[in-house]
Write an enzyme that holds these catalytic residues in place. Structure first.
Site, mmCIF file in Angstrom:
data_model
loop_
_atom_site.group_PDB
_atom_site.id
_atom_site.type_symbol
_atom_site.label_atom_id
_atom_site.label_comp_id
_atom_site.label_asym_id
_atom_site.label_seq_id
_atom_site.Cartn_x
_atom_site.Cartn_y
_atom_site.Cartn_z
ATOM 1 C CG ASP A 1 23.904 54.996 27.112
ATOM 2 O OD1 ASP A 1 24.957 55.274 27.872
ATOM 3 O OD2 ASP A 1 23.641 55.714 26.120
ATOM 4 N N GLY B 1 21.553 59.678 14.948
ATOM 5 C CA GLY B 1 20.522 60.259 14.084
ATOM 6 C C GLY B 1 19.739 61.332 14.777
ATOM 7 N N GLY C 1 24.374 60.501 18.225
ATOM 8 C CA GLY C 1 25.527 59.951 17.575
ATOM 9 C C GLY C 1 25.061 59.298 16.053
ATOM 10 C CE LYS D 1 18.019 57.446 18.365
ATOM 11 N NZ LYS D 1 18.425 57.011 19.860
ATOM 12 N N GLY E 1 16.291 66.972 18.958
ATOM 13 C CA GLY E 1 17.233 66.518 19.527
ATOM 14 C C GLY E 1 17.875 65.632 18.615
#
Length: 329
Positions: free
Chosen positions: A188, A72, A70, A87, A67
């Protein structure tokens, strides 16, 4: 855009580099910082109680991209023989925003909870032979599953029963309860940021917009730049008012509505939607059959209405939210 972080938290990247392991600035932050952690060594197995400011690069293997976002890319791999998610945060356009996102990811790294993705290790240093250029930092996390709630809601063909929706919602509420009890707001919360394990347990992920609230009871935090996703963003944040845990509860209401309806919350132009949310109290429709044709649906409708109330003080706390969910079924 993630929530701003004080410049004192954005420490220099120039630290000593070894091939085997690389210490990050988070092990050297000033007293009182939420990023101060022990640089514990790992011996054959990943430590489950503490996260490390060292990544042992030789033991990080088989990275496969799964995946991107924005700031990384996320990979699946193995670390000390445990399946992990990695990540890599990179500078895309705005270096300051990219670094803010990396540090925000670590706001909840010290927490251990079954409904929050566990951080294993993090560093701002990457060996030259592994760097693609523009690297801000790398975070190794538990691999919580290949599926998220966004895919469950909109990508699966089988019915999503109401009791399953309430179960997923309860998992998310438990994560919020733990976060808020430790002074962290996610900012978020949305289906795409909730992972679903093979056992069907929801785990809150992606803390790149999160914020650590002040411990002072009289402190009011206002964000100079608003993070999060506009469809789930609390109206008080849009108006530049203070940040509180109730902003996450608002996002929870939108997310629970999506679970029950399997529809997008809004259609139309982004700016028109934002204006209507603030000026006209626009919310997704509660006239759907799922809210009107059963007593359980009616209870869910009432709870969702409370969660996205325009007045943050009228919304339930995470503790109250959990109680209300527990008596739904």
């Amino acid at each position: 855009m993630p929530s701003p972080i004080p410049v004192t938290r954005l420490l220099p990247k120039a630290f000593g580099l070894e091939f085997g392991a690389c210490s990050s600035p988070i092990s050297k932050t000033a007293s009182g910082s939420t990023l101060r952690v022990p640089a514990n060594a790992l011996h054959g197995k990943i430590a489950h109680r503490l996260w490390s400011s060292v990544i042992h690069w030789r033991d990080l293997r088989a990275l496969v991209p799964i995946g991107s976002g924005g700031f990384g890319t996320v990979f699946k791999g193995t670390y000390f023989d445990e399946t992990v998610a990695v990540k890599k945060v990179r500078c895309v356009k705005n270096k300051l925003a990219s670094r803010q996102s990396f540090w925000a990811e670590l706001n909840a790294a010290h927490l251990r909870h079954q409904n929050i993705v566990r951080v294993i290790a993090a560093t701002t240093c990457t060996p030259a032979h592994l760097s693609a250029g523009g690297d801000i930092g790398t975070i190794v996390m538990e691999f919580a599953g290949a599926l998220n709630l966004q895919q469950v809601i909109y990508g699966l063909s089988e019915p999503l029963l109401m009791d399953k929706c309430v179960g997923y919602s309860t998992d998310v509420a438990r994560a919020l309860q733990h976060l808020h009890a430790h002074g962290v707001v996610h900012l978020d919360l949305k289906p795409a940021n909730v992972l679903v394990s093979e056992q069907g347990v929801c785990k809150l992920a992606d803390f790149g917009c999160s914020f650590k609230l002040s411990s002072r009871s009289d402190a009011v935090t206002r964000l100079s730049e608003i993070g999060g996703t506009f469809t789930h963003r609390a109206p008080e944040l849009l108006k530049g008012e203070g940040v509180s845990p109730r902003a996450d509860v608002y996002s929870f209401g939108i997310t629970m509505w999506q679970l029950l309806t399997r529809e997008p919350p809004y259609d139309g132009d982004r700016q028109h939607i934002l204006y209507a949310v603030v000026a006209y109290n626009l919310r997704p429709s509660l006239t759907r059959d799922v809210f009107t044709q059963s007593p359980l649906g009616q209870k869910c409708e009432k709870l969702i209405s409370l969660c996205w109330d325009g007045d943050p003080s009228m919304r339930p706390t995470a503790d109250q939210l959990l109680h209300e969910l527990s008596v739904l079924l």
